[in-house]
Motif scaffolding. Structure first.
Motif, PDB file in Angstrom:
ATOM      1  N   CYS A  10       0.834  -1.213   0.000  1.00 37.19           N
ATOM      2  CA  CYS A  10       0.000   0.000   0.000  1.00 37.19           C
ATOM      3  C   CYS A  10       0.858   1.247   0.000  1.00 37.19           C
ATOM      4  N   LYS A  11       1.874   1.236   0.828  1.00 38.22           N
ATOM      5  CA  LYS A  11       2.756   2.409   0.917  1.00 38.22           C
ATOM      6  C   LYS A  11       3.476   2.650  -0.398  1.00 38.22           C
ATOM      7  N   GLU A  12       3.912   1.548  -1.033  1.00 42.20           N
ATOM      8  CA  GLU A  12       4.578   1.675  -2.345  1.00 42.20           C
ATOM      9  C   GLU A  12       3.617   2.268  -3.377  1.00 42.20           C
ATOM     10  N   LYS A  40      -1.211  -2.646 -15.697  1.00 36.81           N
ATOM     11  CA  LYS A  40      -0.125  -3.619 -15.569  1.00 36.81           C
ATOM     12  C   LYS A  40      -0.280  -4.456 -14.295  1.00 36.81           C
ATOM     13  N   GLU A  41      -0.577  -3.798 -13.195  1.00 36.60           N
ATOM     14  CA  GLU A  41      -0.739  -4.503 -11.919  1.00 36.60           C
ATOM     15  C   GLU A  41      -1.865  -5.545 -11.995  1.00 36.60           C
ATOM     16  N   LEU A 250      -6.380  -2.166  -6.205  1.00 37.81           N
ATOM     17  CA  LEU A 250      -5.183  -2.953  -6.491  1.00 37.81           C
ATOM     18  C   LEU A 250      -4.996  -4.082  -5.474  1.00 37.81           C
ATOM     19  N   VAL A 251      -5.155  -3.757  -4.194  1.00 43.96           N
ATOM     20  CA  VAL A 251      -4.995  -4.789  -3.158  1.00 43.96           C
ATOM     21  C   VAL A 251      -6.089  -5.846  -3.317  1.00 43.96           C
ATOM     22  N   SER A 394      -9.730  -3.327   2.140  1.00 43.11           N
ATOM     23  CA  SER A 394      -9.544  -4.314   1.067  1.00 43.11           C
ATOM     24  C   SER A 394      -9.910  -5.714   1.564  1.00 43.11           C
ATOM     25  N   GLN A 395      -9.477  -6.022   2.787  1.00 39.41           N
ATOM     26  CA  GLN A 395      -9.789  -7.352   3.335  1.00 39.41           C
ATOM     27  C   GLN A 395     -11.293  -7.507   3.569  1.00 39.41           C
TER      28      GLN A 395
END
Ligand SMILES: [Zn+2]
Length: 404
Positions: A10-12, A40-41, A250-251, A394-395
């Protein structure tokens, strides 16, 4: 992935979207970079992806000056305005009635007071466009005026935390315009009827943008559409609005990478929520207008992950078989609560087509929607984000989607 790995991810992502990419306004290079990155992800996790292209202008400005009798006034260029250099008599209006009566041909119109209380909805913004706004725009367009100067106050509900806010923010409206604070407007009042000189350095640049759509599951199954807008206003890193929403997508794409349930999961990075013509949303609607009945649920994330307070799930028209698991998930995750309903977001598109929705945000933001000064300003930066909340949301969404 463990919670800790998710947190690092997440930080990235936050750094990539808000620091490495300098801006994400629609039509800009940064916006396109962000969409390529997102695509891409998703591809890396075996989502079937699609980049849907549309036209979108970008805009650059280099300030503006307004002068009369050698006196200078502080003005700002209206976003997406055409540029202007020239002079004209300053003529004013404070109400629609006054505006409809003045003869403004070849003059410069000065708007202040009642008529500038609300930011005017862009001409082609179809979701919400009050008759009064349309009327003001139409009178201005038929006035023959050379340019418009407006003095505006504070209105966080409609203009985010920006002061003064641009009365006009519309790349489809072609009378050049600038805006100023109420205080500066008071100083300009004595110049009504006199000649003013305006030099506004502003340019539109044709460009393109993309919606990014990722799919998993059988194309004929009922759909769950999870959305977040990837664009940001010009002049803000757009951390809470809405990099955090994109990061949840994304997550979630990672947590759902092995999903093989009986729904079609569609993840959409919408492009244009904070752009005058909402091109990505319009494009999505025109492509899907006959298929909204196949959508069981929209989950839209906007404004999530603020460091203060809880995350809020606001529920709109959920049928019992979705309401029950949603309530269960809200109870299960201690950082999440049910929030009040709020209309300003992409979930409203789905609601309009009768699709139930869950809007995910930060409780603090929806409770303070009309008097906070963060949204759409440089204050919306990575320093106000709590990545733990992004992981938790996200979870929770992963759990919820798997239980529907
Ligand atoms: Zn937003």
């Amino acid at each position: 992935m463990t919670d800790n790995l998710l947190l690092i991810k997440c930080k990235e992502y936050l750094k990539t979207l808000c620091v490495d990419i300098s801006e994400r306004c629609v039509g800009s290079n940064g916006n396109r970079q962000a969409t390529y990155f997102f695509e891409k992800e998703l591809s890396l996790r075996d989502w079937e992806t699609e980049m849907v292209e549309f036209e979108a202008i970008d805009w650059v400005e280099n300030g503006a000056t307004l002068k009369s009798d050698e006196e200078n006034f502080n003005v700002l260029v209206s976003p997406y305005s055409l540029g202007f250099r020239g002079e004209g008599e300053l003529i004013s209006a404070s109400t629609i009635e006054e505006l409809s009566k003045i003869k403004a041909k070849n003059k410069i119109i000065f708007l202040f007071g009642e008529i500038t209380r609300e930011q005017l909805m862009p001409k082609n913004f179809v979701f919400y466009n009050p008759e009064e706004h349309q009327k003001i725009i139409s009178i201005l367009e038929n006035s023959g005026a050379k340019a418009i100067v407006s003095a505006t106050g504070r209105n966080a509900a409609l203009a985010g935390g920006v002061y003064p806010f641009p009365l006009i923010e519309d790349g489809d409206f072609d009378i050049p315009s600038v805006y100023m604070t109420e205080e500066e407007g008071l100083k300009l009042i004595p110049k009504i009827g006199k000649i003013v000189f305006l030099d506004s350095l502003s340019k539109r640049i044709p460009g393109i943008g993309y919606n990014v759509i990722g799919k998993k599951g059988n194309n004929n199954s009922p759909k769950i559409v999870v959305t977040a807008h990837i664009d940001a206003k010009k002049g803000t890193p757009g951390a809470i609005d809405n990099a955090t929403g994109v990061i949840v997508l994304l997550v979630l794409s990672d947590l759902l990478k092995d999903y093989n349930g009986n729904k079609l999961i569609e993840i959409v990075a919408f492009n244009g929520e904070d752009y005058y013509a909402v091109p990505g949303q319009m494009n999505y609607i025109s492509t899907n207008k006959n298929n909204f009945n196949k959508i069981l649920l929209n989950i839209n994330i906007d404004g999530a992950g603020y460091k203060e307070g809880l995350s809020a799930f606001s529920l709109f028209n959920l049928p019992d078989e979705i309401l029950q698991p949603t309530k269960k998930v809200i109870n299960q995750y201690s950082g999440i609560t049910e929030g009040i309903q709020w209309p300003q977001g992409d979930h409203s598109i789905f609601l309009q087509f009768g699709v139930p929705a869950i809007a995910v945000s930060s409780k603090w933001f929806i409770d303070n929607i009309s008097d906070q000064d963060i949204t759409h300003t440089p204050k919306d930066n990575i320093g106000i984000v709590d990545c733990n909340k992004i992981v938790e949301i996200s979870q929770a969404l992963n759990t919820l989607i798997r239980s529907i």
